[in-house]
Design a protein around this motif. Structure first.
Motif, PDB file in Angstrom:
ATOM      1  N   LYS A 198      33.858  85.322 102.315  1.00 40.41           N
ATOM      2  CA  LYS A 198      34.607  86.554 102.084  1.00 40.41           C
ATOM      3  C   LYS A 198      35.564  86.359 100.919  1.00 40.41           C
ATOM      4  O   LYS A 198      35.928  85.225 100.585  1.00 40.41           O
ATOM      5  N   VAL A 199      35.994  87.465 100.337  1.00 41.90           N
ATOM      6  CA  VAL A 199      36.926  87.389  99.206  1.00 41.90           C
ATOM      7  C   VAL A 199      38.166  86.586  99.601  1.00 41.90           C
ATOM      8  O   VAL A 199      38.687  85.800  98.803  1.00 41.90           O
ATOM      9  N   GLU A 200      38.606  86.747 100.836  1.00 42.33           N
ATOM     10  CA  GLU A 200      39.815  86.055 101.290  1.00 42.33           C
ATOM     11  C   GLU A 200      39.614  84.556 101.507  1.00 42.33           C
ATOM     12  O   GLU A 200      40.576  83.852 101.802  1.00 42.33           O
ATOM     13  N   ASP A 201      38.398  84.065 101.348  1.00 35.19           N
ATOM     14  CA  ASP A 201      38.156  82.624 101.399  1.00 35.19           C
ATOM     15  C   ASP A 201      38.424  81.958 100.051  1.00 35.19           C
ATOM     16  O   ASP A 201      38.351  80.729  99.941  1.00 35.19           O
ATOM     17  N   THR A 202      38.712  82.747  99.036  1.00 30.36           N
ATOM     18  CA  THR A 202      39.034  82.202  97.722  1.00 30.36           C
ATOM     19  C   THR A 202      40.256  81.295  97.823  1.00 30.36           C
ATOM     20  O   THR A 202      41.318  81.711  98.282  1.00 30.36           O
ATOM     21  N   ALA A 203      40.090  80.040  97.405  1.00 31.13           N
ATOM     22  CA  ALA A 203      41.163  79.058  97.531  1.00 31.13           C
ATOM     23  C   ALA A 203      40.732  77.741  96.909  1.00 31.13           C
ATOM     24  O   ALA A 203      39.550  77.533  96.606  1.00 31.13           O
ATOM     25  N   LEU A 204      41.709  76.874  96.764  1.00 35.21           N
ATOM     26  CA  LEU A 204      41.442  75.475  96.410  1.00 35.21           C
ATOM     27  C   LEU A 204      41.284  74.719  97.729  1.00 35.21           C
ATOM     28  O   LEU A 204      42.179  74.763  98.569  1.00 35.21           O
ATOM     29  N   TYR A 205      40.123  74.087  97.898  1.00 35.38           N
ATOM     30  CA  TYR A 205      39.810  73.399  99.140  1.00 35.38           C
ATOM     31  C   TYR A 205      39.986  71.897  98.979  1.00 35.38           C
ATOM     32  O   TYR A 205      39.462  71.301  98.035  1.00 35.38           O
ATOM     33  N   TYR A 206      40.725  71.315  99.913  1.00 33.71           N
ATOM     34  CA  TYR A 206      41.003  69.890  99.896  1.00 33.71           C
ATOM     35  C   TYR A 206      40.441  69.218 101.147  1.00 33.71           C
ATOM     36  O   TYR A 206      40.519  69.793 102.239  1.00 33.71           O
ATOM     37  N   CYS A 207      39.954  67.989 100.983  1.00 38.12           N
ATOM     38  CA  CYS A 207      39.700  67.184 102.167  1.00 38.12           C
ATOM     39  C   CYS A 207      40.874  66.200 102.314  1.00 38.12           C
ATOM     40  O   CYS A 207      41.550  65.876 101.331  1.00 38.12           O
ATOM     41  N   ALA A 208      41.088  65.771 103.537  1.00 37.94           N
ATOM     42  CA  ALA A 208      42.218  64.895 103.812  1.00 37.94           C
ATOM     43  C   ALA A 208      41.876  63.943 104.951  1.00 37.94           C
ATOM     44  O   ALA A 208      41.053  64.254 105.813  1.00 37.94           O
ATOM     45  N   ARG A 209      42.525  62.803 104.932  1.00 38.76           N
ATOM     46  CA  ARG A 209      42.311  61.775 105.950  1.00 38.76           C
ATOM     47  C   ARG A 209      43.369  61.871 107.042  1.00 38.76           C
ATOM     48  O   ARG A 209      44.557  62.050 106.745  1.00 38.76           O
ATOM     49  N   GLN A 210      42.929  61.719 108.276  1.00 40.96           N
ATOM     50  CA  GLN A 210      43.848  61.737 109.407  1.00 40.96           C
ATOM     51  C   GLN A 210      43.760  60.417 110.167  1.00 40.96           C
ATOM     52  O   GLN A 210      42.693  59.848 110.294  1.00 40.96           O
ATOM     53  N   ASP A 211      44.900  59.972 110.692  1.00 35.32           N
ATOM     54  CA  ASP A 211      44.889  58.757 111.504  1.00 35.32           C
ATOM     55  C   ASP A 211      44.135  58.966 112.811  1.00 35.32           C
ATOM     56  O   ASP A 211      43.542  58.038 113.355  1.00 35.32           O
ATOM     57  N   TYR A 212      44.196  60.187 113.323  1.00 35.43           N
ATOM     58  CA  TYR A 212      43.497  60.510 114.560  1.00 35.43           C
ATOM     59  C   TYR A 212      43.132  61.983 114.552  1.00 35.43           C
ATOM     60  O   TYR A 212      43.727  62.774 113.807  1.00 35.43           O
ATOM     61  N   PHE A 213      42.149  62.325 115.352  1.00 34.85           N
ATOM     62  CA  PHE A 213      41.635  63.690 115.420  1.00 34.85           C
ATOM     63  C   PHE A 213      42.743  64.656 115.800  1.00 34.85           C
ATOM     64  O   PHE A 213      43.409  64.503 116.821  1.00 34.85           O
ATOM     65  N   GLY A 214      42.943  65.645 114.938  1.00 34.56           N
ATOM     66  CA  GLY A 214      43.969  66.636 115.207  1.00 34.56           C
ATOM     67  C   GLY A 214      45.354  66.253 114.737  1.00 34.56           C
ATOM     68  O   GLY A 214      46.289  67.052 114.831  1.00 34.56           O
ATOM     69  N   GLY A 215      45.495  65.062 114.217  1.00 32.30           N
ATOM     70  CA  GLY A 215      46.795  64.598 113.778  1.00 32.30           C
ATOM     71  C   GLY A 215      47.118  65.007 112.345  1.00 32.30           C
ATOM     72  O   GLY A 215      46.297  65.650 111.681  1.00 32.30           O
ATOM     73  N   PRO A 216      48.274  64.615 111.863  1.00 33.60           N
ATOM     74  CA  PRO A 216      48.637  64.924 110.480  1.00 33.60           C
ATOM     75  C   PRO A 216      47.791  64.098 109.514  1.00 33.60           C
ATOM     76  O   PRO A 216      47.232  63.069 109.884  1.00 33.60           O
TER      77      PRO A 216
END
Length: 119
Positions: free
Chosen positions: A87-105
């Motif tokens: 959708k148009v509202e999905d327009t964005a810069l997409y980042y992947c990121a590493r987490q120490d644990y599932f659901g964590g920061p």
């Protein structure tokens, strides 16, 4: 050195699909959960989806549920985000990121890949 490199972003029409990839290096990929976040123009960071280190558990933001799929290939040190019915509202810069644990920061984030949805 931890390195996360996203790719796959481009301009697509509404209703189209894209698969984003994130190649990881500098750490033992299979030990870490991974997540995708995005930032639309003039907006803050928004969490999109997450996956645990083994790939058996996933979680999604409400807007992504049913349209986006996160997956990973630990043999290739890569995490993916399949995005359908964009959708148009999905327009964005997409980042992947590493987490120490599932659901964590997350502690490391890549430079991002631009997704533009426009007719």
């Amino acid at each position: 050195e931890v390195r996360l490199v996203e790719s796959g972003g481009e301009t697509v029409q509404p209703g189209g699909s894209l698969r984003l990839s994130c190649a990881a290096s500098g750490f033992l990929f299979s030990d870490y959960a991974m997540t995708w976040v995005r930032q639309a123009p003039e907006k803050g960071l928004e969490w999109v989806a997450g996956i645990n280190n083994g790939g058996s558990r996933t979680t999604y933001a409400e807007f992504a549920e049913g349209r986006f799929t996160i997956s990973r290939d630990n043999a290739k040190n890569t995490v993916y985000l399949q995005m359908n019915n964009l959708k148009v509202e999905d327009t964005a810069l997409y980042y992947c990121a590493r987490q120490d644990y599932f659901g964590g920061p997350y502690d490391y984030r890549g430079q991002g890949t631009q997704v533009t949805v426009s007719s």
